[in-house]
Write a protein that holds these residues in place. Structure first.
Motif, PDB file in Angstrom:
ATOM      1  N   ARG A   1       0.819  -1.202   0.000  1.00 42.17           N
ATOM      2  CA  ARG A   1       0.000   0.000   0.000  1.00 42.17           C
ATOM      3  C   ARG A   1       0.864   1.268   0.000  1.00 42.17           C
TER       4      ARG A   1
ATOM      5  N   GLY B   1      -4.060  10.122  -2.587  1.00 39.82           N
ATOM      6  CA  GLY B   1      -3.921  10.865  -1.342  1.00 39.82           C
ATOM      7  C   GLY B   1      -3.919  12.369  -1.478  1.00 39.82           C
TER       8      GLY B   1
ATOM      9  N   PRO C   1      -5.479  15.988  -1.629  1.00 37.76           N
ATOM     10  CA  PRO C   1      -6.772  16.590  -1.270  1.00 37.76           C
ATOM     11  C   PRO C   1      -7.490  17.044  -2.550  1.00 37.76           C
TER      12      PRO C   1
ATOM     13  N   ARG D   1      -3.695  19.586 -10.064  1.00 32.00           N
ATOM     14  CA  ARG D   1      -2.678  18.719 -10.669  1.00 32.00           C
ATOM     15  C   ARG D   1      -3.220  18.016 -11.912  1.00 32.00           C
TER      16      ARG D   1
ATOM     17  N   GLY E   1       2.588  12.985  -8.725  1.00 33.81           N
ATOM     18  CA  GLY E   1       4.017  13.246  -8.529  1.00 33.81           C
ATOM     19  C   GLY E   1       4.743  12.092  -7.891  1.00 33.81           C
TER      20      GLY E   1
ATOM     21  N   TYR F   1       4.888  16.315  -6.720  1.00 33.25           N
ATOM     22  CA  TYR F   1       3.954  16.882  -5.748  1.00 33.25           C
ATOM     23  C   TYR F   1       4.548  16.760  -4.349  1.00 33.25           C
TER      24      TYR F   1
ATOM     25  N   PRO G   1       0.325  18.399   0.995  1.00 33.58           N
ATOM     26  CA  PRO G   1      -0.254  17.506   2.022  1.00 33.58           C
ATOM     27  C   PRO G   1      -0.981  16.317   1.386  1.00 33.58           C
ATOM     28  N   LEU G   2      -1.095  15.246   2.164  1.00 30.56           N
ATOM     29  CA  LEU G   2      -1.809  14.047   1.712  1.00 30.56           C
ATOM     30  C   LEU G   2      -2.941  13.724   2.678  1.00 30.56           C
ATOM     31  N   THR G   3      -3.979  13.109   2.164  1.00 32.68           N
ATOM     32  CA  THR G   3      -5.090  12.690   3.025  1.00 32.68           C
ATOM     33  C   THR G   3      -4.698  11.409   3.767  1.00 32.68           C
TER      34      THR G   3
ATOM     35  N   ALA H   1      -4.522   7.645   4.801  1.00 32.58           N
ATOM     36  CA  ALA H   1      -4.606   6.462   3.935  1.00 32.58           C
ATOM     37  C   ALA H   1      -5.925   5.707   4.109  1.00 32.58           C
ATOM     38  N   ASN H   2      -6.438   5.626   5.347  1.00 32.79           N
ATOM     39  CA  ASN H   2      -7.643   4.818   5.583  1.00 32.79           C
ATOM     40  C   ASN H   2      -8.944   5.558   5.256  1.00 32.79           C
TER      41      ASN H   2
ATOM     42  N   ARG I   1      -9.210   7.188   2.149  1.00 33.12           N
ATOM     43  CA  ARG I   1      -9.182   7.479   0.705  1.00 33.12           C
ATOM     44  C   ARG I   1     -10.334   6.848  -0.051  1.00 33.12           C
TER      45      ARG I   1
END
Lengths: 303, 299
Positions: free
Chosen positions: A72, A105, A107, A114, A152, B11, B14-16, B18-19, B21
């Motif tokens: 993952r 992931g 937002p 993007r 990216g 990129y 920030p990322l969201t 994982a659980n 998504r």
């Protein structure tokens, strides 16, 4: 240089058939080519690196993550452009690519931004609102590339990126791949049947045959190792030219029909050869710096 | 990266989590469902009966309004298990039509052009994928079935007092558990059919086949073999049996309403109804897993 892909005695069995047979390699290149005839195990290797197939034995690590344990986490670092059409036909290109970015992931707002950028980058800014189902083959290839790079990723896996592209589109795709390669911290794994594509884009090549590692070569090293060899075609009097080369201590071979292969030590200047030929009362019709082509390497590996 | 500057940039933002998504996929699914023209009128119908029930409960407790309307108290319905049987049956029937309309188109488009392999190359699991595709349908069906049911219980409790809830505590339990069971089964069945049947109308038709032809075949078996186990093929009877047990502590013949009722003198044990429903759920999950696993990798 840190390893991008590390294979250690990797074995993958599907059903009862061993597809990948104890592969070991450490790949560090910016752009890695994956070559092999049909059935060599290229797709299985890619699917294993993506975590779809579990290794029967051995390990495979991508960007430091074990494919068995961290599939993952790994997929968030990888962008995958599959060989075949893989899209949702009724969705617009933009919406599809945006969704892919969000699933990786990003937002929603950043994903939308993007997605727009990715479409402009691949040269499809005008077509991004059209349903993907209506795209031509070349446009679909570009849309697939857009979805592979939208988030990216650190490693972009391209499976036959120039499939079905006309010469102009192929050139554009190769150019894009080179630009992505040039980006700091981004690596490429390119699987292709077209040796020319791999030769243009890659600096390391992994050649598979029957699930085994047939050859692994660093194209940059191969190129530099062969840079002192020249293939020369003379108008006449080739014998005298060869003797003159020998008198200077250069190695050469004469095939008898005016063609000479010469090995020049140091930093040879082609102009010296033209001068030497003129001194022997002949002239050079063609002169080519010899290098083993990827085709030569591939054919050697297949022997 | 500006649009005029066509150069590739990584990129770094920030990322969201994982659980969470799969919720992105759920949002896209919801937007696609909302675009269906046929679904909107069916949904309106789904909210009609709860409105009628709200009005009924209100009138039941408003003596002034009853006098004004010149209604005889003895003719009025009681707010009891039968009232909620009727509510649950009507809403479940409508939810079945909603599921048949909205469910079948959820997974098949992802499979028809191998889009699923691209989706699953992202950091989401197969479970996340199914949840993302199924969640909007579950939410929609819940809004038609047990959620308005609970609102009715709340309204009745506020008007009749907590004593009513103390006596009828099984009703909200039955609404939530029975409703979720029904919604879950419907959603899973719609997903499984969507995964295996490409054309939406055919998948919707297959849902009708399972619910009505299965029941007919079960009844035929009962007639021919003089038994009652044929009702195990009747999803509506299975659900009615479970609802009756949840509401009353037993599933006696005649319980239920409309399409969902327990056959008199042909009751099946409650455990067998639960078992049959569990087998159906397991079969749906197995079918889904098989199809999705098979399409995950492009060969």
């Amino acid at each position: 240089m840190a390893a991008i892909i590390e294979l250690d005695q990797l074995e993958v069995t599907l059903g009862r058939k061993v597809i990948l047979n104890r592969l070991s390699a450490t790949l560090t290149g910016k752009s890695i080519g994956l070559l092999g005839p049909n059935g060599a195990g290229k797709s299985t290797l890619i699917n294993t690196l993506l975590g779809y197939y579990t290794p029967t034995s051995g390990t495979a690590r991508v960007l430091g993550h074990d494919v068995r344990k961290d599939a993952r986490a790994l997929r968030s670092l990888i962008g995958f452009m599959p060989e075949n059409d893989s899209f949702i036909a009724h969705m617009s290109g933009l919406r599809f690519v945006r969704m892919m970015a969000e699933l990786s992931g990003l937002p929603p707002a950043q994903a939308l931004e993007r997605a727009h950028e990715a479409f402009y980058y691949v040269g499809m800014g005008e077509q991004r609102y059209r349903p993907i189902g209506g795209y031509s083959l070349g446009m679909r290839q570009m849309a697939k590339l857009a979805q592979a790079i939208v988030h990216g990723p650190r490693l972009v896996i391209l499976d036959e990126p120039t499939n079905g592209l006309d010469p102009a589109a192929r050139k554009r795709m190769i150019q894009l791949v080179k630009e992505i390669r040039a980006q700091e911290g981004t690596h490429l794994l390119v699987s292709s049947h077209l040796l020319r594509d791999v030769e243009e884009c890659c600096d390391q090549v992994l050649i598979l045959k029957d699930g085994r590692l047939a050859a692994f070569c660093d194209l940059e090293q191969e190129r530099s190792a062969n840079q002192h060899i020249f293939d020369i075609e003379l108008a006449h009097n080739a014998g005298a030219f060869v003797e003159a080369l020998a008198a200077r201590g250069y190695q050469s071979a004469w095939s008898g029909n005016g063609r000479v292969r010469a090995v020049l030590p140091g930093s040879p200047e082609p102009l010296d050869l033209f001068a030497l030929a003129a001194a022997q009362g002949t002239r050079i019709r063609s002169l080519e710096r010899r290098r083993d082509s990827l085709e030569d390497l591939f054919l050697k590996a297949m022997e | 990266m500006a649009v005029y500057n066509r150069s590739y940039q990584r990129y770094e933002g920030p990322l969201t989590k994982a659980n969470t998504r799969f919720l992105a996929l759920a949002r896209y699914t919801w937007e696609e469902m909302r675009a269906s023209r046929l679904l909107t009128p069916v949904l309106y119908v789904g909210f009609l009966w709860p409105l009628v029930c709200i009005l009924g409960i209100y009138l039941n407790h408003n003596l002034d309004a009853l006098r004004a309307l010149q209604v005889n108290m003895s003719e009025l319905f009681a707010i009891d298990t039968n009232f909620f049987y009727v509510f649950l049956s009507v809403q479940s029937t409508i939810s079945f039509f909603v599921a048949a309309l909205a469910g079948p188109g959820r997974i098949s488009p992802d499979l028809s052009n191998r889009g699923l392999s691209t989706l699953l190359a992202r950091p989401i699991s197969r479970t996340d994928y199914v949840l993302g595709r199924m969640l909007p349908l579950v939410a929609l069906l819940s809004c038609i079935t047990w959620v308005p049911g609970l609102l009715l219980v709340a309204q009745q409790t506020s008007l009749a007092g907590t004593e009513w809830l103390g006596v009828n505590w099984r009703i909200p339990l039955a609404l939530v558990v029975g409703g979720l069971l029904w919604v879950g089964l419907l959603s899973l069945l719609a997903m499984a059919l969507s995964a295996w049947v490409r054309w939406k109308p055919v998948a919707g038709g297959a849902m009708f086949m399972i619910f009505f032809v299965g029941a007919g075949f079960g009844a035929l078996l009962n007639q021919l073999l003089e038994m009652r186990w044929g009702h195990l093929l009747n999803v509506r009877t299975l659900m009615a049996t479970v609802w009756a047990w949840l509401m009353e502590g037993q599933a006696t013949g005649g319980a239920g309403f409309g399409l969902f009722y327990v056959f008199e003198q042909q009751e099946i044990p409650v455990w067998s109804a639960f078992l049959a429903l569990a087998v159906m759920v397991a079969a749906c999950v197995r079918l889904l897993a098989k199809r999705i696993q098979g399409a995950e990798v492009v060969r």
